[in-house]
Design a protein around this motif. Structure first.
Motif, short mmCIF file in Angstrom:
data_model
loop_
_atom_site.label_atom_id
_atom_site.label_comp_id
_atom_site.label_asym_id
_atom_site.label_seq_id
_atom_site.Cartn_x
_atom_site.Cartn_y
_atom_site.Cartn_z
N CYS A 1 0.85 -1.18 0.00
CA CYS A 1 0.00 0.00 0.00
C CYS A 1 0.89 1.24 0.00
O CYS A 1 1.78 1.34 0.84
CB CYS A 1 -0.90 -0.01 1.23
N CYS B 1 0.18 3.13 3.69
CA CYS B 1 0.49 2.60 5.02
C CYS B 1 1.41 1.39 4.90
O CYS B 1 1.70 0.93 3.80
CB CYS B 1 -0.80 2.23 5.76
N HIS C 1 -8.33 -3.00 0.11
CA HIS C 1 -7.58 -2.33 1.17
C HIS C 1 -7.67 -0.82 1.03
O HIS C 1 -7.78 -0.10 2.03
CB HIS C 1 -6.11 -2.76 1.14
N HIS D 1 -8.59 3.91 3.45
CA HIS D 1 -8.01 5.24 3.52
C HIS D 1 -8.97 6.33 3.07
O HIS D 1 -8.60 7.50 3.02
CB HIS D 1 -6.73 5.29 2.68
ZN LIG Z 1 -2.97 1.24 3.29
#
Ligand SMILES: [Zn+2]
Length: 448
Positions: free
Chosen positions: A36, A39, A237, A241
């Protein structure tokens, strides 16, 4: 820079948002594409619901420096970095590049989560034929696309197709899958809708987060049914965010990649066309300043308008100038238009909503019938600045004549919340009702 108030100021731009596709995001963030860019989630854990700490600018730079000096810092592998030693953002002040990446509605939600995953899961559950048959069986309704040939025949999937499918997707699946699968579908569709809001409040962001939490709490059913083995999917995922990105950068629709292309037309092409094509830069500048002044004034007027309309909620409607059926008898209403028991129901309606009305329906035997009614709905500033209309159609069947084929009857279903009508005082908010315009059985409407 000359500011709106006429003063000249020294301006220091700060890089705060970066609109770019996923592979470029990873390149800019100096990480591998199985990670990612925002993160430090492990490459095998992207399906989990637990939030991971964001990447840190200072730590990332020092890990990269150590790696460049030939050392082997464990973080380099743990955080999935790659050997980009001199990223362009290294010396930019006040910039946290990892917090700059914006949500991408088209690629992450419509094409990613919806088309590549949710639609495929449901198709695998139902089978292609049943899935298509259900799309075909959906009722046609103004404002909704009817997929006459199902969806496997759709060759070009654009953002428009995705949105049209999302409108009817819950209806297509209801009754065909178990309740937990339906919860998964609903939570993802809800997420997609909330994420597209053009403005947000704490409440709408909570709803956005709640949809995601509901998805994670129920997603195991997809594994239980053998459709998938895991949810370690980058686009799933990325949903984690959204809330923080909207909080810090504004609503996600502002970062739609279609916007800059549109703005080029509005701000450059139109401006150039309105000049005399000679020494056009200064003319274009003046033109832009005037457009901005118009826009500022218009937004003030809209704000005033919104304040007024929200203080006095009203419903307006429009009908065609001429009625398609100007002279219909009660008998025709009951047979051709399907308004069975018309007079008693009409009398009950008048009595319930207009107890002091002197109109005696039993003394009327001819009615004017319109085939459509457009109702102006209250504006919803979360969704759009534009007024919303809802069109209700009611047309009886036409018999085949000569070489023209017959047309089947079309009666839209209209659900009318009468409690709200009463609360807002029927007469004030439905001026049509004052003139004897009624909506009967939800679908057919006549006018005395
Ligand atoms: Zn992430």
């Amino acid at each position: 820079m000359v500011c709106a108030d006429g003063f000249i100021r020294r301006v220091h731009p700060i890089l705060a948002a970066y609109v770019v596709d996923f592979p470029e995001q990873c390149l800019v963030a100096c990480c591998k594409e199985n990670r990612c860019p925002q993160c430090v989630v492990h490459r095998n854990e992207r399906g989990a619901s637990t939030p991971c700490p964001l990447r840190d600018v200072k730590e990332t730079l020092s890990t990269l420096d150590e790696h460049q000096r030939g050392k082997k810092p464990p973080e380099f592998e743990e955080e999935g970095l790659r050997a980009v030693y001199n990223p362009f953002w290294r010396d930019l002040p006040y910039t946290n590049i990892f917090a700059c990446f914006t949500p991408d509605l088209l690629h992450q939600l419509h094409q990613g989560v919806f088309k590549d995953h949710l639609v495929k899961w449901c198709e695998a559950l139902l089978g292609e034929d049943e899935f298509d048959a259900r799309f075909k069986a959906m009722h046609a309704h103004a404002g909704l696309r009817h997929f006459k040939k199902g969806i496997s025949a759709v060759s070009q999937w654009t953002g428009t197709e995705h949105k049209e499918m999302q409108h009817v997707f819950m209806g297509v699946l209801a009754g065909a899958v178990n309740a937990q699968v339906l919860t998964v579908v609903k939570s993802l569709i809800d997420f997609i809708y909330y994420a597209q809001f053009q403005s947000h409040t704490t409440r709408t962001l909570d709803a956005l987060q709640y949809s995601l939490d509901t998805f994670h709490a129920n997603k195991s059913i997809i594994v239980t049914l053998g459709i998938r083995e895991h949810f370690n999917i980058p686009k799933i995922h990325s949903l984690q965010h959204y809330v923080s990105a909207i909080r810090s950068l504004g609503s996600a629709d502002g970062y739609n990649t279609e916007a800059p292309e549109r703005l080029h037309i509005d701000f450059a092409k139109k401006a150039y066309r309105s000049s005399n094509k000679r020494d056009y830069t200064s003319q274009m500048t003046v033109w832009l300043q005037r457009q901005e002044a118009f826009a500022l004034r218009q937004s003030y007027l809209d704000w005033l308008d919104h304040k007024l309309t929200s203080a006095f909620p009203s419903v307006t409607y429009s009908i065609p100038k001429a009625a398609l059926f100007p002279d219909v008898t009660v008998a025709q209403l009951e047979t051709i238009h399907g308004a069975i028991n018309f007079l008693p129901v009409f009398a009950h309606f008048i009595q319930k909503f207009f107890p002091r009305c002197s109109l005696d329906p039993s003394r009327h035997d001819r009615f004017v019938v319109y085939k459509q009614l457009s109702i102006q709905l209250a504006r919803n500033h979360f969704i759009s600045d534009k007024a919303r209309t809802c069109c209700i159609h009611a047309t009886p069947a036409t018999l085949a004549r000569g070489r023209s084929p017959g047309v089947p009857a079309h009666f839209d279903t209209a659900l009318i919340n009468t409690e709200n009508l009463l609360a807002y005082k029927v007469r004030d908010s439905f001026p049509c009702l004052n003139q004897g315009f009624i909506i009967h059985q939800g679908t057919k409407f006549q006018r005395t």
